[in-house]
Scaffold this motif. Structure first.
Motif, PDB file in Angstrom:
ATOM      1  N   ASP A  73       7.889  -6.887   3.725  1.00  0.00           N
ATOM      2  CA  ASP A  73       7.101  -6.078   4.646  1.00  0.00           C
ATOM      3  C   ASP A  73       7.949  -5.039   5.367  1.00  0.00           C
ATOM      4  O   ASP A  73       7.484  -3.932   5.639  1.00  0.00           O
ATOM      5  N   LYS A  76       8.414  -2.113   3.104  1.00  0.00           N
ATOM      6  CA  LYS A  76       7.157  -1.371   3.046  1.00  0.00           C
ATOM      7  C   LYS A  76       7.014  -0.492   4.281  1.00  0.00           C
ATOM      8  O   LYS A  76       6.735   0.711   4.171  1.00  0.00           O
ATOM      9  N   SER A  77       7.233  -1.078   5.446  1.00  0.00           N
ATOM     10  CA  SER A  77       7.118  -0.319   6.696  1.00  0.00           C
ATOM     11  C   SER A  77       8.083   0.850   6.732  1.00  0.00           C
ATOM     12  O   SER A  77       7.722   1.955   7.145  1.00  0.00           O
ATOM     13  N   THR A  89       0.214   3.663   2.382  1.00  0.00           N
ATOM     14  CA  THR A  89      -0.547   2.474   2.030  1.00  0.00           C
ATOM     15  C   THR A  89      -1.985   2.701   2.465  1.00  0.00           C
ATOM     16  O   THR A  89      -2.294   3.700   3.123  1.00  0.00           O
ATOM     17  N   PRO A  91      -5.713   0.255   3.623  1.00  0.00           N
ATOM     18  CA  PRO A  91      -6.088  -1.103   4.066  1.00  0.00           C
ATOM     19  C   PRO A  91      -6.217  -2.115   2.928  1.00  0.00           C
ATOM     20  O   PRO A  91      -5.926  -3.298   3.116  1.00  0.00           O
ATOM     21  N   HIS A  92      -6.618  -1.668   1.739  1.00  0.00           N
ATOM     22  CA  HIS A  92      -6.753  -2.560   0.579  1.00  0.00           C
ATOM     23  C   HIS A  92      -5.432  -3.281   0.271  1.00  0.00           C
ATOM     24  O   HIS A  92      -5.435  -4.375  -0.298  1.00  0.00           O
ATOM     25  N   ASP A  94      -3.132  -4.126   2.634  1.00  0.00           N
ATOM     26  CA  ASP A  94      -2.617  -4.880   3.789  1.00  0.00           C
ATOM     27  C   ASP A  94      -2.239  -6.283   3.335  1.00  0.00           C
ATOM     28  O   ASP A  94      -2.991  -6.927   2.599  1.00  0.00           O
ATOM     29  N   GLY A  95      -1.054  -6.727   3.732  1.00  0.00           N
ATOM     30  CA  GLY A  95      -0.597  -8.058   3.363  1.00  0.00           C
ATOM     31  C   GLY A  95      -0.013  -8.139   1.962  1.00  0.00           C
ATOM     32  O   GLY A  95       0.332  -9.225   1.499  1.00  0.00           O
ATOM     33  N   TYR A  96       0.096  -7.014   1.275  1.00  0.00           N
ATOM     34  CA  TYR A  96       0.652  -6.993  -0.074  1.00  0.00           C
ATOM     35  C   TYR A  96       1.889  -6.105  -0.059  1.00  0.00           C
ATOM     36  O   TYR A  96       1.837  -4.978   0.438  1.00  0.00           O
ATOM     37  N   ASN A  97       2.987  -6.622  -0.559  1.00  0.00           N
ATOM     38  CA  ASN A  97       4.247  -5.883  -0.522  1.00  0.00           C
ATOM     39  C   ASN A  97       4.310  -4.832  -1.629  1.00  0.00           C
ATOM     40  O   ASN A  97       4.924  -5.028  -2.675  1.00  0.00           O
TER      41      ASN A  97
END
Length: 138
Positions: A73, A76-77, A89, A91-92, A94-97
């Motif tokens: 993460d 990604k950030s 990125t 919203p789809h 979110d939570g996926y690296n």
């Protein structure tokens, strides 16, 4: 002077990494996977246009998106929050690296930067032993 990245660099870089094959995932989407064979895990995917990824300026579906896996993460950030690079990125994811980038915007980064990002993507999916051998040889 540093050469800018172009879409053809994706294949050149990915195909040059150990145990990589170009296969498919998500039905029919071209995907670079490691290792070769049935246990291969995707690390770069050519994404089909989809309502979950729309250009905010035009309202059109993005037609040339790549999905690139990132190690975690924080990686990604770092990419999506850096205004000097074209990664983003939705919203789809979110939570996926993984990060998204339009092939048409790859020229905003150097080939060396792209190579570093793709090696990190490969290393996030490749077997640990293969990764250790690769970096030991560098």
């Amino acid at each position: 002077m540093e050469r800018r990245a172009v879409p053809e660099d994706i294949d050149a870089i990915c195909s040059g990494l150990p145990e990589v094959e170009l296969g498919v995932s998500w039905g029919d989407r071209p995907t670079y996977k490691v290792p070769r064979g049935p246990k291969g895990r995707g690390f770069v995917l050519y994404r089909a246009p989809h309502k979950t990824a729309v250009n905010p300026d035009t309202g059109e579906l993005f037609a040339d998106l790549l999905v690139i896996v990132v190690p975690d993460d924080s990686a990604k950030s770092a990419l999506v929050e850096d205004p000097s690079v074209p990664f983003f990125t939705v919203p789809h994811f979110d939570g996926y690296n993984a990060v998204l980038v339009q092939e048409s915007r790859l020229g905003e980064i150097s080939r060396d930067e792209l190579e570093e990002i793709l090696i990190d993507a490969w290393a996030a999916r490749a077997p640990k032993k293969l990764v250790a051998e690769f970096f030991a040889d560098q």
